[in-house]
Write an enzyme that holds these catalytic residues in place. Structure first.
Site, short mmCIF file in Angstrom:
data_model
loop_
_atom_site.label_atom_id
_atom_site.label_comp_id
_atom_site.label_asym_id
_atom_site.label_seq_id
_atom_site.Cartn_x
_atom_site.Cartn_y
_atom_site.Cartn_z
N VAL A 89 -14.33 -9.38 0.35
CA VAL A 89 -15.59 -8.69 0.66
C VAL A 89 -16.67 -9.43 -0.12
CG1 VAL A 89 -16.88 -6.54 0.51
CG2 VAL A 89 -14.42 -6.49 1.03
N CYS A 93 2.18 -5.40 -14.18
CA CYS A 93 2.84 -5.10 -15.46
C CYS A 93 4.15 -5.87 -15.61
CB CYS A 93 3.10 -3.60 -15.58
SG CYS A 93 1.67 -2.62 -15.13
C1 LIG Z 1 0.32 -8.97 -17.64
C2 LIG Z 1 -0.10 -7.55 -17.48
C3 LIG Z 1 0.71 -6.53 -17.96
C4 LIG Z 1 0.33 -5.20 -17.82
N1 LIG Z 1 1.16 -4.21 -18.28
C5 LIG Z 1 0.83 -2.91 -18.09
C6 LIG Z 1 1.70 -1.87 -18.49
O1 LIG Z 1 2.80 -2.12 -19.00
N2 LIG Z 1 1.32 -0.58 -18.28
C7 LIG Z 1 0.11 -0.27 -17.69
O2 LIG Z 1 -0.19 0.92 -17.50
N3 LIG Z 1 -0.75 -1.25 -17.29
C8 LIG Z 1 -0.42 -2.55 -17.48
N4 LIG Z 1 -1.27 -3.55 -17.06
C9 LIG Z 1 -2.56 -3.18 -16.49
C10 LIG Z 1 -2.44 -2.88 -14.99
O3 LIG Z 1 -1.79 -3.93 -14.33
C11 LIG Z 1 -3.82 -2.67 -14.41
O4 LIG Z 1 -4.42 -1.58 -15.08
C12 LIG Z 1 -3.76 -2.38 -12.92
O5 LIG Z 1 -3.28 -3.48 -12.22
C13 LIG Z 1 -5.16 -2.00 -12.41
O6 LIG Z 1 -5.10 -1.82 -11.05
P1 LIG Z 1 -6.42 -2.04 -10.18
O7 LIG Z 1 -6.05 -1.71 -8.78
O8 LIG Z 1 -7.56 -1.35 -10.80
O9 LIG Z 1 -6.76 -3.60 -10.34
P2 LIG Z 1 -5.94 -4.87 -9.84
O10 LIG Z 1 -4.48 -4.61 -9.88
O11 LIG Z 1 -6.50 -6.02 -10.58
O12 LIG Z 1 -6.34 -4.99 -8.31
C14 LIG Z 1 -7.65 -5.34 -7.90
C15 LIG Z 1 -7.52 -6.11 -6.61
O13 LIG Z 1 -8.80 -6.25 -6.03
C16 LIG Z 1 -8.87 -7.51 -5.39
N5 LIG Z 1 -10.30 -7.82 -5.20
C17 LIG Z 1 -11.25 -7.90 -6.18
N6 LIG Z 1 -12.45 -8.18 -5.63
C18 LIG Z 1 -12.27 -8.26 -4.28
C19 LIG Z 1 -13.15 -8.53 -3.19
N7 LIG Z 1 -14.44 -8.75 -3.35
N8 LIG Z 1 -12.61 -8.55 -1.92
C20 LIG Z 1 -11.28 -8.32 -1.74
N9 LIG Z 1 -10.42 -8.08 -2.75
C21 LIG Z 1 -10.91 -8.03 -4.00
C22 LIG Z 1 -8.14 -8.42 -6.35
O14 LIG Z 1 -7.66 -9.59 -5.71
C23 LIG Z 1 -6.99 -7.52 -6.82
O15 LIG Z 1 -5.82 -7.70 -6.08
C24 LIG Z 1 -0.90 -4.89 -17.19
C25 LIG Z 1 -1.74 -5.92 -16.70
C26 LIG Z 1 -1.33 -7.23 -16.84
C27 LIG Z 1 -2.25 -8.32 -16.31
#
Ligand SMILES: Cc1cc2nc3c(=O)[nH]c(=O)nc-3n(C[C@H](O)[C@H](O)[C@H](O)COP(=O)(O)OP(=O)(O)OC[C@H]3O[C@@H](n4cnc5c(N)ncnc54)[C@H](O)[C@@H]3O)c2cc1C
Length: 462
Positions: free
Chosen positions: A82, A45
């Protein structure tokens, strides 16, 4: 082969949080995380604000370091992907940056694989899966670093997509002295969130600083010596064509959940494309949990599935997954309350409840009021607009939107009422604090609610 209790795939907001709560729940469990990038849990974020320099040091986004995980006895493998999961044998196949391959047996898995940027079908946007110089999406620290290198005062930046992230990036690039144009395919900005009167209000504010072209599609990109120079844009209805200079293009066109591994595990994938989870973050498969942007969950109000795309929700799902995977008991409310906020060029915007199209399908009664953050007689009051959506037959609150000073805090008040299933009759009597330098006797929140309640009463009494 190493035997593990809990294996987590992905160390974003979801995976990292799940690991922490699994550790809190069971001090002895073996917890392993695989993360394909070189960074431990960090705030995506904050990425736009590293480009504008508001956050001067990008590595400050890292919320939990490798050392932190080590201290918590969580085995974090960075630069480790993975590749494949054998769901019959419960074996996970990983490879690291040196292409060393390893196998891990698992008992419980938490999928926290996040989402990938959606690349719209634009001619020349990629060659063999690679963007030309000057074209980026923004999802990772590396993306933000690469964008920062291309930011040049006086040059032209084009942002495709006028959602929250597109508008945040547009402001950051403007702050760095670029001439920014936003291209949006829909007829309004923030089309999933706001109806047209609120969108238009924000658009007018933004157009003081940047150019916005609504109802336009980017069709083609002009690339010279592998560097983007122009874009060809077309009006969605009239098909009128435009050529715009673009030294930098940012795709802010949404994401798609990463579900490849979930499919290997035979988890049910839902109608929005995400892994289906329940309020314990369980998937359709025993001992397989999923959290965050790779999932979908039902909306608290409509009970229809919605893709997860907020860090705030990922973290809450991850608490449930971590606790439950480690043998504890944790349930979220029955559905996700979509509460979000941002700020563009000093204007704060916040929302709670379903998307605007889902709200409109419910044919709600709407109460809207624009007031001031202070009583009329006290100088320095700032404008605040609130919109309350209520069910036309029951009077229950369905959602709300706020624009202006402390919009997020006002929306948090609505969020509390929504979680408590509060009726508009009760909410309109809310006792808000009053003091001339801080707030008026009747806050805009209450007045908007009162307008909705009055309309509802009139409807009931025929
Ligand atoms: C620019 C930006 C601004 C945002 N602003 C906000 C905000 O203000 N408020 C808000 O609530 N949300 C915001 N979001 C959304 C928020 O960042 C996401 O909802 C959050 O990061 C989701 O978390 P996650 O763990 O599901 O996914 P991610 O943070 O994407 O993490 C997933 C991880 O899994 C890893 N991965 C994937 N596949 C594999 C594999 N096969 N083997 C090993 N590792 C793997 C990836 O490398 C990644 O690091 C924003 C997003 C962005 C991009």
């Amino acid at each position: 082969m190493t035997k593990n209790n809990i294996i987590i795939i992905g160390c974003g907001a979801g995976g990292g949080t799940a690991a922490q709560f699994a550790r809190k729940t069971d001090r002895k469990a073996s917890i392993t995380i695989f993360e394909q990038t070189s960074f431990p849990q960090y705030s995506k974020c904050g990425l736009p604000y590293t480009i504008s320099g508001d956050i001067p040091e990008i590595m400050d986004l890292i919320e939990f370091s490798k050392e932190w995980f080590e201290k918590a006895r969580i085995d974090l493998h960075l630069n480790t992907t993975v590749d494949h999961i054998d769901s019959e044998k419960n074996i996970l196949y990983v490879s690291n940056e040196n292409n060393t391959k390893q196998e891990y047996e698992f008992e419980t898995i938490i999928l926290a694989t996040g989402a990938s940027p959606f690349i719209p079908p634009i001619k020349n946007i990629q060659k063999n899966g690679v963007f030309p110089n000057g074209v980026f999406s923004l999802r990772t620290i590396n993306d933000a670093q690469n964008i920062s290198k291309q930011v040049k005062k006086g040059k032209h930046a084009l942002v495709i997509g006028a959602g929250f992230i597109g508008l945040e990036i547009a402001e950051c690039l403007h702050k760095m002295g670029m001439n920014v144009t936003i291209i949006e395919a829909m007829q309004t900005i923030l089309p999933q969130l706001l109806d047209s009167d609120l969108s238009n209000q924000i658009q007018k504010h933004l157009e003081q600083y940047i150019t916005i072209k609504l109802h336009h599609f980017v069709k083609d990109i002009q690339v010279t010596n592998n560097q983007v120079t122009h874009v060809y844009v077309e009006h969605a209805e009239t098909h009128e064509k435009l050529t715009l200079p673009a030294d930098l293009i940012i795709l802010a066109t949404g994401t798609r959940p990463n579900i490849r591994l979930a499919k290997e595990l035979k988890c049910t994938i839902g109608s929005s494309g995400g892994i289906v989870v329940n309020n314990k973050s369980e998937t359709s498969q025993k001992n397989v949990y999923a959290v965050g942007d790779c999932t979908e969950f039902i909306d608290f109000i409509t009970k229809k599935p919605v893709p997860i795309g907020l860090g705030s929700i990922a973290v809450r799902q991850a608490i449930a997954a971590g606790v439950n995977a480690a043998g504890g008991q944790y349930e979220l409310q029955n559905g996700v309350l979509q509460t979000c906020t941002s700020e563009f060029f000093g204007l704060e915007i916040a929302s709670v409840g379903p998307s605007i199209s889902q709200l409109e399908e419910l044919k709600p009664i709407v109460g809207k009021h624009t007031g001031s953050s202070r009583p009329e007689y006290f100088p320095g009051g700032k404008s605040i607009t609130c919109k309350t959506y209520i069910d036309s037959s029951t009077g229950s609150i369905l959602g709300a939107r706020a624009i202006g000073t402390n919009a997020a805090q006002r929306i948090n008040t609505y969020a509390t009422a929504l979680l408590a299933n509060m009726n508009i009759e009760t909410f309109r009597t809310l006792r808000t604090a009053y003091a001339p330098p801080i707030a008026p006797t009747l806050d805009t929140v209450t007045i908007a609610a009162d307008i909705a309640a009055t309309k509802w009463q009139r409807k009931r009494s025929g």
